[in-house]
Design an enzyme around this catalytic site. Structure first.
Site, PDB file in Angstrom:
ATOM      1  N   ASN B  99      34.732 -30.070  21.319  1.00 30.79           N
ATOM      2  CA  ASN B  99      34.582 -30.752  20.025  1.00 30.79           C
ATOM      3  C   ASN B  99      35.923 -31.265  19.469  1.00 30.79           C
ATOM      4  O   ASN B  99      35.944 -32.162  18.635  1.00 30.79           O
ATOM      5  CB  ASN B  99      33.934 -29.815  18.996  1.00 30.79           C
ATOM      6  CG  ASN B  99      32.405 -29.882  19.081  1.00 30.79           C
ATOM      7  OD1 ASN B  99      31.848 -30.832  19.637  1.00 30.79           O
ATOM      8  ND2 ASN B  99      31.737 -28.886  18.530  1.00 30.79           N
ATOM      9  N   HIS B 338      30.679 -22.276  22.597  1.00 33.24           N
ATOM     10  CA  HIS B 338      32.121 -22.413  22.832  1.00 33.24           C
ATOM     11  C   HIS B 338      32.661 -23.771  22.349  1.00 33.24           C
ATOM     12  O   HIS B 338      33.536 -24.363  22.996  1.00 33.24           O
ATOM     13  CB  HIS B 338      32.463 -22.201  24.318  1.00 33.24           C
ATOM     14  CG  HIS B 338      31.694 -21.076  24.924  1.00 33.24           C
ATOM     15  ND1 HIS B 338      31.855 -19.783  24.512  1.00 33.24           N
ATOM     16  CD2 HIS B 338      30.721 -21.052  25.877  1.00 33.24           C
ATOM     17  CE1 HIS B 338      31.033 -19.007  25.193  1.00 33.24           C
ATOM     18  NE2 HIS B 338      30.334 -19.750  26.016  1.00 33.24           N
ATOM     19  N   CYS B 339      32.114 -24.263  21.227  1.00 25.62           N
ATOM     20  CA  CYS B 339      32.592 -25.503  20.591  1.00 25.62           C
ATOM     21  C   CYS B 339      32.515 -26.712  21.526  1.00 25.62           C
ATOM     22  O   CYS B 339      33.300 -27.652  21.380  1.00 25.62           O
ATOM     23  CB  CYS B 339      34.024 -25.370  20.091  1.00 25.62           C
ATOM     24  SG  CYS B 339      34.283 -23.968  19.030  1.00 25.62           S
ATOM     25  N   ALA B 340      31.632 -26.662  22.511  1.00 26.92           N
ATOM     26  CA  ALA B 340      31.552 -27.793  23.440  1.00 26.92           C
ATOM     27  C   ALA B 340      30.090 -28.096  23.777  1.00 26.92           C
ATOM     28  O   ALA B 340      29.660 -27.909  24.919  1.00 26.92           O
ATOM     29  CB  ALA B 340      32.360 -27.493  24.701  1.00 26.92           C
TER      30      ALA B 340
END
Lengths: 190, 386
Positions: B99, B338-340
């Site tokens: 992100n 995991h922010c992705a």
């Protein structure tokens, strides 16, 4: 290693140009012994044996070496100053390492003056270099702030003799790259 | 003390020298860099410069002034993307981006009208360079790519893409959050124009440290202006690096720690660090093959990935696995997206996330074995539930 460390001890805005900085740094070893060797390998420096001191321009920065300290003027910022100090340290250590193969030079070499340089320029004050007069161009050339290629007239056939002299002077000053020009012929490469 | 396996988020523990460097700086130097002419301030300055030089050495960057300090890779990526892209510019990004890349791009798409093409990665996170190359258009300004996925650990072909981007006059931004300090990186050889890194993962620095390398000739607009110590007379931010991008007092105590971390890496040798990571990751992956009920994502090959392994246990939520690992076995891992999210769409786990193991230089084979035992027990129990 001959010169282990350089420590910055003073930093302030330049008096002449407050956008730049001047500084003093201490060296961990007395560097006066290496100066004649530096004088032999650096063409654009002034070595004063009596001082002793060793002065040169690193591009637009003015650097003075003394036995126990280094002064510098017109550095861009502290990062720039540190980069140049590290370069000086490496250069001193390199020259020291190779001193047996270098013939030390004790002579006092002096730079030409701005007026002398002015004498070899076309002196037409054409302003094409961006300066108002040829004399101000000469001053900036000496400081390393202008390159010889900025003088268009000098690179016309009429000024072939002066061009030859000026290219030699610029090379001796250590400003070897004349932007956009062939270093041998002095003519534009593009 | 439990087993820490969240090094992909933040490395822990740090080399002893890092703790000492931060402590020593705060007690014995403590001053701002670039702000004073007294000796202590100049010592602070030298710490910052030495850290730049050490990072330059690690990343093959000769001119250390081209490395600017930020607070983390996210800030570096924001600075690169927002400082560079203008209306009408086209960007190519991989489908494994974090992100920290994706959100700034989406904001610029909405606000500046940039265009984005996503180069699709395979289910194991791998990317074919040709899929990036064929996405390049006449108005492509930037290719941005993670060096290694923070979800699957998959290494992406930065060298090939970098060369292709350079040939086509397109700038190349690499997110090295997962690889700085754990994989060899030579910015020049890899054709990298902009390298974003964080200090608190593989570089062993404290949190709040990071940086961006900006190749000479690449001009970015800074997103903050302010005091730089020098050139105070100017009404505008100075043009010279690093000052152009470093308004405000730096996190020097953090940078002192980062310097110690990078010095540690330079002393140990990046190849040795990468070698150990491969050894531990390979050992873990081989052990996982024999546990029934576990699905592992990514290339499953330590040569093709960093020390990041994502998995799921059949029939159990990722966060439950992470909770049990911590509560019962003292193993610290991360679960979720995991922010992705884009990476999870690529590998097919957007609905459930994964349990992620971030292996670090200070982990041991014994710790991996303890963790494998724990996973086998959890997976075994779920099999009996069925």
């Amino acid at each position: 290693m001959f010169l282990e460390d350089i420590t910055l001890t003073f930093i302030a805005p330049c008096i002449a140009d407050p956008e730049k900085i001047r500084l003093i740094a201490e060296v961990s070893t007395d560097i006066s012994g290496v100066m004649p060797y530096l004088n032999a390998v650096m063409k654009n420096a002034t070595y004063n044996r009596k001082g002793p001191s060793f002065t040169f321009m690193k591009e637009f920065r003015l650097v003075n070496l003394y036995p126990g300290k280094i002064t510098m003027a017109k550095a861009l910022n502290t990062t720039d100053a540190w980069q140049v100090l590290n370069w000086i340290k490496d250069m001193i250590n390199d020259v020291y390492e190779k001193r047996d193969s270098i013939v030390p030079n004790y002579e006092l070499r002096s730079k030409p003056t701005a007026l002398q340089i002015y004498g070899w320029l076309p002196r037409k004050n054409c302003k094409e270099c961006g300066e108002v007069t040829c004399l101000s161009f000469a001053v900036k050339l000496l400081l390393g702030e202008k390159s010889l290629g900025g003088c268009r007239l000098l690179f016309t056939p009429e000024y072939a003799e002066q061009r030859k002299t000026m290219l030699e002077i610029v090379a001796a000053l250590g400003y070897e790259t004349v932007e956009g020009l062939d270093s041998k012929t002095g003519y534009r490469t593009q | 003390m439990g087993i820490y396996l969240d090094n992909a988020a933040t490395s822990y523990p740090k080399p002893e020298a890092v703790y000492r460097a931060v402590d020593r700086f705060m007690r014995e130097i403590g001053a701002s860099s670039g702000r004073g002419a007294y000796r202590q301030a100049l010592l602070a300055d030298k710490v910052v410069f030495s850290a730049r030089e050490a990072l330059g050495k690690l990343f093959g960057i000769r001119d250390a002034s081209r490395i600017v300090f930020t607070s983390n890779a996210t800030e570096s990526l924001n600075l690169a993307v927002k400082g560079l892209l203008k209306a009408g510019d086209h960007v190519v990004a991989s489908s494994m981006e974090h992100n920290a890349v994706w959100r700034p791009l989406k904001r610029l798409e909405a606000e500046r009208g940039i265009e984005i093409t996503v180069a699709p990665c395979a289910k194991d996170g791998s990317l074919r360079p040709e899929d990036v190359i064929k996405a390049i258009r006449p108005n492509t300004r930037l290719v941005v790519m993670t060096h290694a996925s923070n979800v699957t650990g998959t290494l992406l072909p930065v060298g090939e893409v970098g060369a292709a981007a350079r040939d086509r006059g397109v700038l190349f931004l690499v997110d090295a959050a997962q690889t700085a300090g754990t994989c060899p990186i030579d910015a020049g050889t890899l054709g990298i124009d902009l390298l974003a890194f964080t200090g608190h993962k593989g570089l062993f620095g404290p949190t709040g440290t990071g940086g961006l390398y900006i190749r000479e000739g690449v001009d970015l607009l800074p997103f903050k202006e302010g005091g730089t110590g020098g050139e105070s007379i100017l009404e505008h931010q100075p043009d010279h690096l690093p000052d152009r991008f470093e308004a405000g007092t730096l996190n020097i105590s953090g940078i002192a720690g980062l310097l110690a971390g990078v010095d540690f890496i330079l002393t140990e040798g990046i190849d040795r660090i990468r070698g150990k990571e491969k050894e531990l990751t390979g050992h873990f992956l081989r052990a996982l093959e024999i546990i029934p009920g576990i699905e592992v994502y990514g290339p499953k090959d330590p040569e093709k990935q960093v020390g990041v392994v994502s998995l799921n246990i059949s029939g159990v939520m990722a966060q439950d696995v992470a909770y049990v690992l911590d509560e019962v076995y003292g193993v610290m891992v991360r679960s979720g997206l995991h922010c992705a999210p884009m990476a999870h769409r690529t590998i097919g786990t957007i609905d459930r996330g994964t349990v992620r193991f971030g292996i670090g230089y200070f982990n041991t084979i014994e710790e991996i074995d303890t963790m494998v035992q724990a996973l086998a027990e959890i997976a075994g129990k779920t099999l009996t539930w069925k």
